[in-house]
Write a protein that holds these residues in place. Structure first.
Motif, PDB file in Angstrom:
ATOM      1  N   HIS A 169      -3.994 -18.186   9.918  1.00 46.62           N
ATOM      2  CA  HIS A 169      -4.526 -17.019   9.237  1.00 46.62           C
ATOM      3  C   HIS A 169      -4.978 -16.022  10.292  1.00 46.62           C
ATOM      4  O   HIS A 169      -5.648 -16.396  11.258  1.00 46.62           O
ATOM      5  CB  HIS A 169      -5.703 -17.403   8.335  1.00 46.62           C
ATOM      6  N   VAL A 170      -4.618 -14.764  10.112  1.00 45.21           N
ATOM      7  CA  VAL A 170      -4.982 -13.711  11.052  1.00 45.21           C
ATOM      8  C   VAL A 170      -5.593 -12.563  10.258  1.00 45.21           C
ATOM      9  O   VAL A 170      -5.036 -12.135   9.235  1.00 45.21           O
ATOM     10  CB  VAL A 170      -3.758 -13.201  11.840  1.00 45.21           C
ATOM     11  N   VAL A 171      -6.731 -12.078  10.711  1.00 47.48           N
ATOM     12  CA  VAL A 171      -7.336 -10.901  10.095  1.00 47.48           C
ATOM     13  C   VAL A 171      -6.749  -9.666  10.781  1.00 47.48           C
ATOM     14  O   VAL A 171      -7.042  -9.410  11.958  1.00 47.48           O
ATOM     15  CB  VAL A 171      -8.872 -10.919  10.230  1.00 47.48           C
ATOM     16  N   LEU A 172      -5.914  -8.932  10.075  1.00 49.32           N
ATOM     17  CA  LEU A 172      -5.304  -7.730  10.649  1.00 49.32           C
ATOM     18  C   LEU A 172      -6.206  -6.504  10.511  1.00 49.32           C
ATOM     19  O   LEU A 172      -6.144  -5.591  11.340  1.00 49.32           O
ATOM     20  CB  LEU A 172      -3.952  -7.460   9.965  1.00 49.32           C
ATOM     21  N   GLN A 173      -7.015  -6.503   9.471  1.00 49.85           N
ATOM     22  CA  GLN A 173      -7.906  -5.355   9.238  1.00 49.85           C
ATOM     23  C   GLN A 173      -9.105  -5.831   8.445  1.00 49.85           C
ATOM     24  O   GLN A 173      -9.006  -6.699   7.590  1.00 49.85           O
ATOM     25  CB  GLN A 173      -7.156  -4.268   8.456  1.00 49.85           C
ATOM     26  N   GLY A 174     -10.276  -5.264   8.740  1.00 51.86           N
ATOM     27  CA  GLY A 174     -11.480  -5.619   8.000  1.00 51.86           C
ATOM     28  C   GLY A 174     -12.143  -6.869   8.543  1.00 51.86           C
ATOM     29  O   GLY A 174     -11.993  -7.230   9.716  1.00 51.86           O
ATOM     30  N   ARG A 175     -12.856  -7.565   7.666  1.00 48.86           N
ATOM     31  CA  ARG A 175     -13.562  -8.783   8.071  1.00 48.86           C
ATOM     32  C   ARG A 175     -13.701  -9.702   6.863  1.00 48.86           C
ATOM     33  O   ARG A 175     -13.559  -9.273   5.710  1.00 48.86           O
ATOM     34  CB  ARG A 175     -14.931  -8.449   8.660  1.00 48.86           C
ATOM     35  N   CYS A 176     -13.995 -10.974   7.131  1.00 45.38           N
ATOM     36  CA  CYS A 176     -14.174 -11.941   6.059  1.00 45.38           C
ATOM     37  C   CYS A 176     -14.896 -13.159   6.607  1.00 45.38           C
ATOM     38  O   CYS A 176     -15.336 -13.163   7.763  1.00 45.38           O
ATOM     39  CB  CYS A 176     -12.820 -12.324   5.438  1.00 45.38           C
ATOM     40  N   TRP A 177     -14.991 -14.195   5.778  1.00 46.90           N
ATOM     41  CA  TRP A 177     -15.655 -15.440   6.175  1.00 46.90           C
ATOM     42  C   TRP A 177     -14.679 -16.600   6.061  1.00 46.90           C
ATOM     43  O   TRP A 177     -13.890 -16.680   5.110  1.00 46.90           O
ATOM     44  CB  TRP A 177     -16.874 -15.715   5.283  1.00 46.90           C
ATOM     45  N   LEU A 178     -14.753 -17.503   7.042  1.00 45.17           N
ATOM     46  CA  LEU A 178     -13.966 -18.731   7.041  1.00 45.17           C
ATOM     47  C   LEU A 178     -14.884 -19.876   6.637  1.00 45.17           C
ATOM     48  O   LEU A 178     -15.976 -20.016   7.195  1.00 45.17           O
ATOM     49  CB  LEU A 178     -13.395 -18.984   8.438  1.00 45.17           C
ATOM     50  N   MET A 179     -14.418 -20.701   5.699  1.00 40.26           N
ATOM     51  CA  MET A 179     -15.233 -21.821   5.226  1.00 40.26           C
ATOM     52  C   MET A 179     -14.393 -23.092   5.187  1.00 40.26           C
ATOM     53  O   MET A 179     -13.249 -23.074   4.709  1.00 40.26           O
ATOM     54  CB  MET A 179     -15.797 -21.518   3.842  1.00 40.26           C
ATOM     55  N   PHE A 180     -14.949 -24.187   5.721  1.00 41.08           N
ATOM     56  CA  PHE A 180     -14.295 -25.479   5.655  1.00 41.08           C
ATOM     57  C   PHE A 180     -15.347 -26.569   5.796  1.00 41.08           C
ATOM     58  O   PHE A 180     -16.469 -26.315   6.263  1.00 41.08           O
ATOM     59  CB  PHE A 180     -13.198 -25.629   6.710  1.00 41.08           C
ATOM     60  N   ALA A 181     -14.995 -27.769   5.376  1.00 42.15           N
ATOM     61  CA  ALA A 181     -15.951 -28.878   5.342  1.00 42.15           C
ATOM     62  C   ALA A 181     -16.505 -29.183   6.722  1.00 42.15           C
ATOM     63  O   ALA A 181     -15.781 -29.179   7.717  1.00 42.15           O
ATOM     64  CB  ALA A 181     -15.278 -30.123   4.767  1.00 42.15           C
ATOM     65  N   GLY A 182     -17.801 -29.427   6.748  1.00 41.86           N
ATOM     66  CA  GLY A 182     -18.444 -29.845   7.988  1.00 41.86           C
ATOM     67  C   GLY A 182     -18.966 -28.724   8.859  1.00 41.86           C
ATOM     68  O   GLY A 182     -19.525 -28.994   9.923  1.00 41.86           O
ATOM     69  N   ARG A 183     -18.775 -27.478   8.445  1.00 40.24           N
ATOM     70  CA  ARG A 183     -19.241 -26.339   9.250  1.00 40.24           C
ATOM     71  C   ARG A 183     -19.885 -25.284   8.364  1.00 40.24           C
ATOM     72  O   ARG A 183     -19.515 -25.112   7.204  1.00 40.24           O
ATOM     73  CB  ARG A 183     -18.067 -25.697   9.993  1.00 40.24           C
ATOM     74  N   ASP A 184     -20.842 -24.561   8.931  1.00 42.32           N
ATOM     75  CA  ASP A 184     -21.363 -23.387   8.239  1.00 42.32           C
ATOM     76  C   ASP A 184     -20.280 -22.313   8.200  1.00 42.32           C
ATOM     77  O   ASP A 184     -19.364 -22.316   9.044  1.00 42.32           O
ATOM     78  CB  ASP A 184     -22.592 -22.849   8.976  1.00 42.32           C
ATOM     79  N   PRO A 185     -20.341 -21.385   7.244  1.00 45.93           N
ATOM     80  CA  PRO A 185     -19.348 -20.296   7.196  1.00 45.93           C
ATOM     81  C   PRO A 185     -19.272 -19.548   8.519  1.00 45.93           C
ATOM     82  O   PRO A 185     -20.283 -19.312   9.187  1.00 45.93           O
ATOM     83  CB  PRO A 185     -19.872 -19.397   6.071  1.00 45.93           C
ATOM     84  N   VAL A 186     -18.047 -19.195   8.924  1.00 45.83           N
ATOM     85  CA  VAL A 186     -17.803 -18.534  10.205  1.00 45.83           C
ATOM     86  C   VAL A 186     -17.322 -17.108   9.943  1.00 45.83           C
ATOM     87  O   VAL A 186     -16.343 -16.910   9.220  1.00 45.83           O
ATOM     88  CB  VAL A 186     -16.726 -19.289  11.014  1.00 45.83           C
ATOM     89  N   PRO A 187     -17.993 -16.094  10.503  1.00 41.70           N
ATOM     90  CA  PRO A 187     -17.527 -14.720  10.300  1.00 41.70           C
ATOM     91  C   PRO A 187     -16.266 -14.428  11.110  1.00 41.70           C
ATOM     92  O   PRO A 187     -16.155 -14.836  12.269  1.00 41.70           O
ATOM     93  CB  PRO A 187     -18.707 -13.880  10.792  1.00 41.70           C
ATOM     94  N   LEU A 188     -15.313 -13.734  10.509  1.00 45.89           N
ATOM     95  CA  LEU A 188     -14.078 -13.339  11.173  1.00 45.89           C
ATOM     96  C   LEU A 188     -13.966 -11.829  11.192  1.00 45.89           C
ATOM     97  O   LEU A 188     -14.332 -11.158  10.227  1.00 45.89           O
ATOM     98  CB  LEU A 188     -12.853 -13.925  10.448  1.00 45.89           C
ATOM     99  N   GLY A 189     -13.431 -11.286  12.297  1.00 48.96           N
ATOM    100  CA  GLY A 189     -13.217  -9.854  12.418  1.00 48.96           C
ATOM    101  C   GLY A 189     -11.756  -9.545  12.671  1.00 48.96           C
ATOM    102  O   GLY A 189     -10.918 -10.444  12.840  1.00 48.96           O
ATOM    103  N   ALA A 190     -11.431  -8.268  12.717  1.00 47.21           N
ATOM    104  CA  ALA A 190     -10.050  -7.837  12.926  1.00 47.21           C
ATOM    105  C   ALA A 190      -9.505  -8.411  14.235  1.00 47.21           C
ATOM    106  O   ALA A 190     -10.141  -8.313  15.277  1.00 47.21           O
ATOM    107  CB  ALA A 190      -9.975  -6.319  12.940  1.00 47.21           C
ATOM    108  N   GLY A 191      -8.326  -9.021  14.152  1.00 51.01           N
ATOM    109  CA  GLY A 191      -7.698  -9.611  15.319  1.00 51.01           C
ATOM    110  C   GLY A 191      -8.006 -11.075  15.518  1.00 51.01           C
ATOM    111  O   GLY A 191      -7.387 -11.734  16.364  1.00 51.01           O
ATOM    112  N   ASP A 192      -8.949 -11.632  14.766  1.00 55.95           N
ATOM    113  CA  ASP A 192      -9.265 -13.062  14.885  1.00 55.95           C
ATOM    114  C   ASP A 192      -8.115 -13.898  14.354  1.00 55.95           C
ATOM    115  O   ASP A 192      -7.466 -13.540  13.359  1.00 55.95           O
ATOM    116  CB  ASP A 192     -10.537 -13.396  14.108  1.00 55.95           C
ATOM    117  N   VAL A 193      -7.877 -15.025  15.012  1.00 58.40           N
ATOM    118  CA  VAL A 193      -6.803 -15.941  14.636  1.00 58.40           C
ATOM    119  C   VAL A 193      -7.407 -17.300  14.301  1.00 58.40           C
ATOM    120  O   VAL A 193      -8.280 -17.795  15.018  1.00 58.40           O
ATOM    121  CB  VAL A 193      -5.780 -16.100  15.784  1.00 58.40           C
TER     122      VAL A 193
END
Length: 311
Positions: A40-64
């Protein structure tokens, strides 16, 4: 050939898939567990990544984000947003839900996709990877990975002559750059495992020789001389980092290489396959192959040919 490329080649099947999707808040996508590897790649904007065992991780433009083992994850504009399951096709490619309609307070553009993998006999280098890899975009660093991401986004956004050939090639390149970046980042602070093995001059060199020339009559003595170490010290260091003694790893890699040849379209006689992976005797090759795969090379080839035969 190199170790990372070989590790991917041993389990890759089919063509990778990718698609762009535009999201406007509020939104949330749940990607169920899959057999392949998702990205998953954030091409524009921002969002949150969520998966078991971790707190939500913020993602920004260009994050892979790479999900090596197909773990379930979710992406959303907020950790509190409702999640909608992403439809899964029969080949495990991911089809993003239709873009929502309505007013947009904030736009996020994602590129999501998957690589199809056959995990039987997967290289330990890949098995060691964490459940989720997050590589933030950093200005002045990771320029090669950033460039591939930009090219992929451009090809998916505007279909032109050659796009159908360009996208799989760029997806292959992106996977290599993701793994290369992750191992380079972790090698300096790793005291063991494959990150340290690839960065270690002696062990890394030995691995490159084994992968590039599996037919060569390698011995611990010969590899240790190439590494400029004593036989005992080299063997101890190799086993510590790779998890197997040098000759055990070499035999495993030779059988894995033979299996890849037999799965392919190469109809070379078994004696020729044996010689390509360092066995002058077809009998010795058959015995080593059956010990690794549980069947003879001929039976292995027939099984795979049957699975690829048209219905």
């Amino acid at each position: 050939m190199d170790v990372v490329s070989d590790a991917i080649a041993t389990i890759r099947t089919g063509r990778p898939h990718a698609a762009r999707t535009r999201r406007t808040a509020p939104w949330g996508l749940r990607f169920p567990a899959a057999r392949g590897t998702g990205f998953h790649v954030v091409l524009q904007g921002r969002c949150w990544l969520m998966f078991a065992g971790r707190d939500p991780v913020p993602l920004g433009a260009g994050d892979v984000v790479l999900v090596p083992h197909g773990q379930e994850i979710a992406l959303a504009d907020s950790p509190d947003s409702e999640l909608v399951d992403v439809a899964r096709e029969m080949d495990d490619s991911w089809m993003p839900a239709p873009d929502p309609v309505g007013a947009a307070d904030e736009l996020t553009v994602l590129m999501c996709g998957s690589y199809q993998l056959d995990r039987a006999g997967a290289h330990p280098l890949l098995a060691e990877l964490p459940a989720v890899i997050h590589l933030p975009r950093r200005v002045g660093r990771r320029e090669a990975l950033n460039a591939v991401v930009d090219l992929l986004g451009d090809e998916l956004d505007q279909r032109r002559p050659g796009t159908d050939a360009a996208i799989p090639a760029l997806l292959d390149a992106m996977l290599l750059y993701i793994l290369r970046t992750w191992y380079q980042d972790h090698a300096p602070r790793s005291s063991g495992g494959w990150a340290a093995a690839l960065a270690d001059p002696a062990v890394g060199s030995a691995l490159q020789h084994m992968h590039a020339e599996p037919a060569t009559a390698w011995t611990v003595e010969r590899l240790s001389r190439r590494a400029g170490m004593s036989r005992a010290a080299f063997s101890r260091r190799f086993t510590e980092l790779v998890g197997r003694p040098p000759m055990t790893y070499l035999t495993w890699w030779r059988m894995t290489t033979a299996g890849r040849i037999l799965r392919g379209d190469d109809d070379a006689p078994l004696q020729t396959v044996a010689e390509r992976v360092g066995y002058r005797s077809e009998f010795a090759f058959n015995r080593a192959f059956k010990r690794e795969f549980g069947v003879s090379p001929g039976a292995y080839r027939r099984q795979d040919t049957g699975s690829r035969a048209p219905a």
